[in-house]
Design a protein around this motif. Sequence first.
Motif, PDB file in Angstrom:
ATOM      1  N   ARG A  54       0.950  -1.110  -0.017  1.00  0.00           N
ATOM      2  CA  ARG A  54       0.007   0.049  -0.131  1.00  0.00           C
ATOM      3  C   ARG A  54       0.861   1.310   0.059  1.00  0.00           C
ATOM      4  O   ARG A  54       0.482   2.342  -0.808  1.00  0.00           O
ATOM      5  CB  ARG A  54      -1.112   0.000   1.100  1.00  0.00           C
ATOM      6  CG  ARG A  54      -2.152  -0.975   1.064  1.00  0.00           C
ATOM      7  CD  ARG A  54      -3.184  -1.069   2.100  1.00  0.00           C
ATOM      8  NE  ARG A  54      -4.295  -2.048   1.675  1.00  0.00           N
ATOM      9  CZ  ARG A  54      -5.407  -1.611   1.093  1.00  0.00           C
ATOM     10  NH1 ARG A  54      -5.668  -0.532   0.931  1.00  0.00           N
ATOM     11  NH2 ARG A  54      -6.292  -2.488   0.858  1.00  0.00           N
ATOM     12  N   GLN A  58       0.811   3.970  -2.975  1.00  0.00           N
ATOM     13  CA  GLN A  58       0.669   5.451  -2.388  1.00  0.00           C
ATOM     14  C   GLN A  58       1.583   6.302  -3.242  1.00  0.00           C
ATOM     15  O   GLN A  58       1.262   7.425  -4.074  1.00  0.00           O
ATOM     16  CB  GLN A  58       0.544   5.457  -1.374  1.00  0.00           C
ATOM     17  CG  GLN A  58      -0.821   5.102  -0.487  1.00  0.00           C
ATOM     18  CD  GLN A  58      -0.942   5.566   0.895  1.00  0.00           C
ATOM     19  OE1 GLN A  58      -1.074   4.776   1.837  1.00  0.00           O
ATOM     20  NE2 GLN A  58      -0.755   6.932   1.388  1.00  0.00           N
ATOM     21  N   LYS A  64      -3.257   9.757  -1.480  1.00  0.00           N
ATOM     22  CA  LYS A  64      -3.412   9.383   0.225  1.00  0.00           C
ATOM     23  C   LYS A  64      -4.181   8.000   0.184  1.00  0.00           C
ATOM     24  O   LYS A  64      -4.628   7.404  -0.999  1.00  0.00           O
ATOM     25  CB  LYS A  64      -4.225  10.295   0.910  1.00  0.00           C
ATOM     26  CG  LYS A  64      -3.605  11.815   0.815  1.00  0.00           C
ATOM     27  CD  LYS A  64      -4.574  12.841   1.533  1.00  0.00           C
ATOM     28  CE  LYS A  64      -3.793  14.211   1.376  1.00  0.00           C
ATOM     29  NZ  LYS A  64      -4.633  15.198   1.933  1.00  0.00           N
ATOM     30  N   ALA A  65      -3.939   7.416   1.321  1.00  0.00           N
ATOM     31  CA  ALA A  65      -4.574   6.231   1.700  1.00  0.00           C
ATOM     32  C   ALA A  65      -5.970   5.878   1.476  1.00  0.00           C
ATOM     33  O   ALA A  65      -6.465   5.010   0.648  1.00  0.00           O
ATOM     34  CB  ALA A  65      -4.276   5.795   3.197  1.00  0.00           C
ATOM     35  N   LEU A  68      -6.302   5.774  -2.424  1.00  0.00           N
ATOM     36  CA  LEU A  68      -5.829   4.555  -2.934  1.00  0.00           C
ATOM     37  C   LEU A  68      -7.058   3.451  -2.814  1.00  0.00           C
ATOM     38  O   LEU A  68      -7.439   2.751  -3.545  1.00  0.00           O
ATOM     39  CB  LEU A  68      -4.547   4.198  -2.350  1.00  0.00           C
ATOM     40  CG  LEU A  68      -4.109   2.959  -2.778  1.00  0.00           C
ATOM     41  CD1 LEU A  68      -3.671   2.782  -4.159  1.00  0.00           C
ATOM     42  CD2 LEU A  68      -2.886   2.416  -1.860  1.00  0.00           C
TER      43      LEU A  68
END
Length: 214
Positions: A54, A58, A64-65, A68
Amino acid sequence: MLIDIFHDTVCPWCRIGKKHLFDALAQWQEQEVHIRWHPFLLDDTVPAEGYEFRSFMQDRKGIKAEELQHLFDYTQRAGEAAGVKLDFGKIRLAVNTKLAHQLIALAPTNIKNDVVEAIYRAYFEEGLNIGDINVIVAIGTAYQMDATELKLQLNDCDVIDAVVAESAFARLNGINSVPFFIINNQVKVNGSHSVEVFLEALNSTALLDIPAKI
């Protein structure tokens, strides 16, 4: 008819595109079709041990998380619509795909399509590290490839160099994204698209009556 497929084994849209093409071929059945698989290494700088998935994604996409996750959800829904599973929750590592492409290159023609699908399944459904030689050998042996010989072949510099060179050759010839399909050396389909688009491309190629250069 000859179909050249340029793909990477960690590309979810490549798996979706493969499914759409093969669904189209199941409906079409106008001619005998030969498939050639070509490596397209999305990122050959990834080390053998891989990166945390992850955070890597990114950084790669500059998002940003939360963004994503929205992207993963959208892609997963597209996979479901196509009939393939993309379980991003199981994927722990971003991996180097050279070994996976080596296995595809080494697989006999009669099992090559199945080996490709097994690699996709291992990564996107089981979350396995397809940059690990033991995982790749296990996939090969499941299709009756000899484990001892396969390990030797996967460590052969000539086999490794051939994968890297073929990926570079694709980029030098204008292929900048995958999946990318070329039918009978002439008709090009860039992207995963729908079954209908592939059917149209197959029919258009048949009307052109272009001989396949296998």
